[in-house]
Design an enzyme around this catalytic site. Structure first.
Site, PDB file in Angstrom:
ATOM      1  N   ASP A 154       5.637 -13.041  14.093  1.00 41.57           N
ATOM      2  CA  ASP A 154       5.433 -12.176  15.260  1.00 41.57           C
ATOM      3  C   ASP A 154       5.911 -12.820  16.561  1.00 41.57           C
ATOM      4  OD1 ASP A 154       4.401 -10.255  13.631  1.00 41.57           O
ATOM      5  OD2 ASP A 154       2.309 -10.545  14.214  1.00 41.57           O
ATOM      6  N   ARG A 172      -0.115   0.024  11.075  1.00 45.14           N
ATOM      7  CA  ARG A 172      -0.054  -0.678   9.796  1.00 45.14           C
ATOM      8  C   ARG A 172      -1.422  -1.283   9.441  1.00 45.14           C
ATOM      9  NH1 ARG A 172       2.695  -1.653   5.042  1.00 45.14           N
ATOM     10  NH2 ARG A 172       2.010  -3.659   4.271  1.00 45.14           N
ATOM     11  N   ARG A 222       1.394  -0.941  21.551  1.00 36.75           N
ATOM     12  CA  ARG A 222       0.654  -1.174  20.305  1.00 36.75           C
ATOM     13  C   ARG A 222      -0.061  -2.506  20.339  1.00 36.75           C
ATOM     14  NH1 ARG A 222       4.322   1.071  15.364  1.00 36.75           N
ATOM     15  NH2 ARG A 222       2.501   2.243  14.854  1.00 36.75           N
ATOM     16  N   LYS A 277      -5.078  -8.441  18.624  1.00 36.26           N
ATOM     17  CA  LYS A 277      -4.925  -7.145  17.923  1.00 36.26           C
ATOM     18  C   LYS A 277      -5.146  -7.301  16.415  1.00 36.26           C
ATOM     19  CE  LYS A 277      -0.719  -5.690  16.678  1.00 36.26           C
ATOM     20  NZ  LYS A 277      -0.520  -5.273  15.281  1.00 36.26           N
ATOM     21  N   ASN A 278      -4.543  -8.347  15.839  1.00 32.51           N
ATOM     22  CA  ASN A 278      -4.589  -8.468  14.385  1.00 32.51           C
ATOM     23  C   ASN A 278      -5.940  -8.931  13.860  1.00 32.51           C
ATOM     24  OD1 ASN A 278      -2.029  -7.523  14.284  1.00 32.51           O
ATOM     25  ND2 ASN A 278      -1.046  -9.480  13.778  1.00 32.51           N
ATOM     26  N   ARG A 309       7.822  -3.321   3.657  1.00 30.95           N
ATOM     27  CA  ARG A 309       6.370  -3.403   3.771  1.00 30.95           C
ATOM     28  C   ARG A 309       5.604  -2.677   2.655  1.00 30.95           C
ATOM     29  NH1 ARG A 309       4.710  -3.366  10.077  1.00 30.95           N
ATOM     30  NH2 ARG A 309       3.374  -5.046   9.420  1.00 30.95           N
ATOM     31  N   PRO A 310       5.817  -3.062   1.410  1.00 28.77           N
ATOM     32  CA  PRO A 310       5.057  -2.426   0.326  1.00 28.77           C
ATOM     33  C   PRO A 310       3.588  -2.849   0.349  1.00 28.77           C
ATOM     34  CG  PRO A 310       6.379  -4.240  -0.526  1.00 28.77           C
ATOM     35  CD  PRO A 310       6.660  -4.158   0.945  1.00 28.77           C
ATOM     36  N   ILE A 311       2.753  -2.156  -0.428  1.00 29.20           N
ATOM     37  CA  ILE A 311       1.339  -2.562  -0.498  1.00 29.20           C
ATOM     38  C   ILE A 311       0.925  -2.824  -1.951  1.00 29.20           C
ATOM     39  CG2 ILE A 311       0.596  -1.526   1.675  1.00 29.20           C
ATOM     40  CD1 ILE A 311      -0.587   0.789   0.021  1.00 29.20           C
ATOM     41  N   ASP A 312       1.911  -3.226  -2.746  1.00 29.05           N
ATOM     42  CA  ASP A 312       1.638  -3.479  -4.168  1.00 29.05           C
ATOM     43  C   ASP A 312       0.596  -4.574  -4.381  1.00 29.05           C
ATOM     44  OD1 ASP A 312       3.780  -4.985  -2.961  1.00 29.05           O
ATOM     45  OD2 ASP A 312       4.153  -5.895  -4.916  1.00 29.05           O
ATOM     46  N   CYS A 360       5.244  -0.698  12.475  1.00 29.69           N
ATOM     47  CA  CYS A 360       6.609  -0.927  12.940  1.00 29.69           C
ATOM     48  C   CYS A 360       7.577  -1.053  11.768  1.00 29.69           C
ATOM     49  CB  CYS A 360       6.652  -2.205  13.777  1.00 29.69           C
ATOM     50  SG  CYS A 360       5.863  -2.001  15.371  1.00 29.69           S
TER      51      CYS A 360
END
Ligand code: UD1
Length: 417
Positions: free
Chosen positions: A306, A92, A398, A22-23, A121-124, A116
């Site tokens: 994971d 995500r 998912r 998936k990833n 889970r920031p995206i800075d 999830c």
């Protein structure tokens, strides 16, 4: 709302082919945005996450077609550069569209991604890197308005943490930027290498994927090609957990052993034995697992976050105490409380979980609240006495393709209602 009903205590036996990762699939599908013409992706798992990404590609103007594990994407130029909240919230993995759409269109209006709930889970890191590449980014009402009117320009980007998503986002943005981009402290996950392999087939010039420094020489354009997605190492780790808790003996087909090099020793500690032949890995579990040495999640090549949840489920029935340290996400022990309903003895606080193995679990009604937590509950249900009823199956879907069928083929008694 579907549920899984598992009647436990069936030994898993037999062979199973591990699905595509998936990833890897998510960023590779997103990469089709910057590759003109047709991309053909083999071994692409059919999951709610991958279907959401394909839906987003269609929204952006690509044509997509799926025939079992093969996905065709035709990109004759995007018709828009925005991705609305409803699509972004589905996964995500959609966050890498930021770099991809920006590179393709010189602008992107992208809402903040979902996924999830396993931490803040920031995206800075993504935003800072794209700004360094020349993007002007404004945040308004949960959406990012990104522009690169003069194109993106290669530069040196030192990541404060080897973020998987940020490394992929930068790779996608930098492929067609002018000049050279150097990413230091890059993520080294196999999925990064898979994305680089696909992009390089399409004409990109990426060196060093899988190492801490990645160098990308910008090219003017990329053309779609075919590519086979690597096997999913987390699904493999989950299946090993399922075999381990049932005293089973299963052969995983189509695995890459090196991708599991931090997972296998943990199960060896617990008394499992492994035999590798080509890309087939046979795991034989003892009647009862032993506790494991410290399990500490780390960026690759460390133990994957994971795999923590399904392995923790296995530790919950091992003989002895296992300590887990979760170093990647802040809120990744939510499955512990559900496992406790099945008789597990787990104390989770902050980064730590102390698992006192019990001789056996019993079936109960439990609820999954995230993808890998759902996998942990399935593993627990497989070894529990009596019936386990798992709700929140959408989380499992998912990341696990037809998982109940896969487990049924190995002898589990599991039905989806
Ligand atoms: C990816 C995987 C996910 C896996 C994770 C870690 C996909 C689609 N998902 O998620 O399954 O669990 O890698 O292996 O590939 N962080 C920041 N700022 C950022 C980005 C990340 O603080 O801009 C933090 C995160 O909150 C987290 C850590 O860095 O604590 C790791 O995140 P990252 O490697 O980016 O994970 P994802 O790419 O979201």
């Amino acid at each position: 709302m579907s549920k899984l009903i598992i009647s436990g205590r069936k030994r898993l036996l037999g062979d199973v082919t591990v699905q595509g990762a998936k990833n890897s699939a998510l960023p590779i599908l997103a990469a089709a945005v910057i590759c003109g013409g047709e991309s053909v992706i083999y071994n692409c798992p059919r999951l709610s996450d991958t279907e959401a990404m394909l839906q987003t590609l269609r929204y952006l103007g690509c044509k997509t077609r799926r025939s079992s594990g093969t996905v065709l994407i035709q990109n004759d130029g995007l018709s828009r550069s925005d991705v609305p909240d409803t699509l972004m919230r589905k996964t995500r993995g959609s966050v890498v569209l930021l770099g991809a759409v920006l590179a393709a269109e010189g602008k992107a209006k992208i809402c903040l991604p979902g996924g999830c709930d396993i931490g803040i889970r920031p995206i800075d890191i993504h935003i800072k890197a794209l700004r360094k590449l020349g993007a002007v980014i404004k945040e308004r009402r949960g959406c990012l308005d990104c522009r690169a009117p003069h194109g993106l320009k290669g530069c040196e980007i030192a990541l404060p943490f080897p973020s998987v998503g940020a490394t992929e986002d930068i790779m996608l943005a930098a492929c067609t930027a002018s000049g050279e981009t150097v990413i230091t402290n890059a993520a080294r996950e196999p999925e990064i290498c898979d994305l680089a392999d696909f992009l390089n087939r399409c004409g990109a010039k990426i060196q060093g994927a899988g190492e801490s420094t990645i160098v990308i020489d910008g090219v003017s354009r990329l053309s779609g090609r075919d590519h086979a997605i690597i096997p999913d190492r987390i699904v493999a780790a989950t299946l090993i957990s399922c075999a381990a808790v049932t005293g089973g003996e299963i052969t995983l087909k189509g695995v890459i052993r090196s991708h599991l090099s931090s997972v296998i020793p943990v199960f060896e500690d617990a008394g499992c034995t492994f035999a590798l032949s080509g890309n087939e890995l046979k795991v034989t579990a003892p009647e009862r697992l032993r506790s494991m040495k410290l399990v500490r999640t780390m960026p690759y090549p460390g133990f994957p976050t994971d795999a923590q949840a399904p392995v923790l489920a296995a530790a919950s029935v091992a003989d002895g105490t296992t300590v887990f340290i979760e170093n990647i996400f802040e809120n990744r022990y939510r499955h512990a409380a559900e496992l406790a309903r099945m008789g597990a003895d787990i104390r989770a606080e902050g980064k730590f979980a102390i698992v006192e193995g019990v001789p056996g679990l019993y079936g109960a009604a439990v609820e999954a609240t995230d993808l890998r937590g759902a996998a942990a509950l399935v593993a627990a249900g497989l070894c529990a006495e009596g019936k386990t009823e798992i709700s929140g199956v959408k989380y499992l879907e998912r990341g696990y393709e037809d998982f109940e069928q896969v487990l049924t083929s190995l002898g589990a008694d599991i039905v989806k209602l």
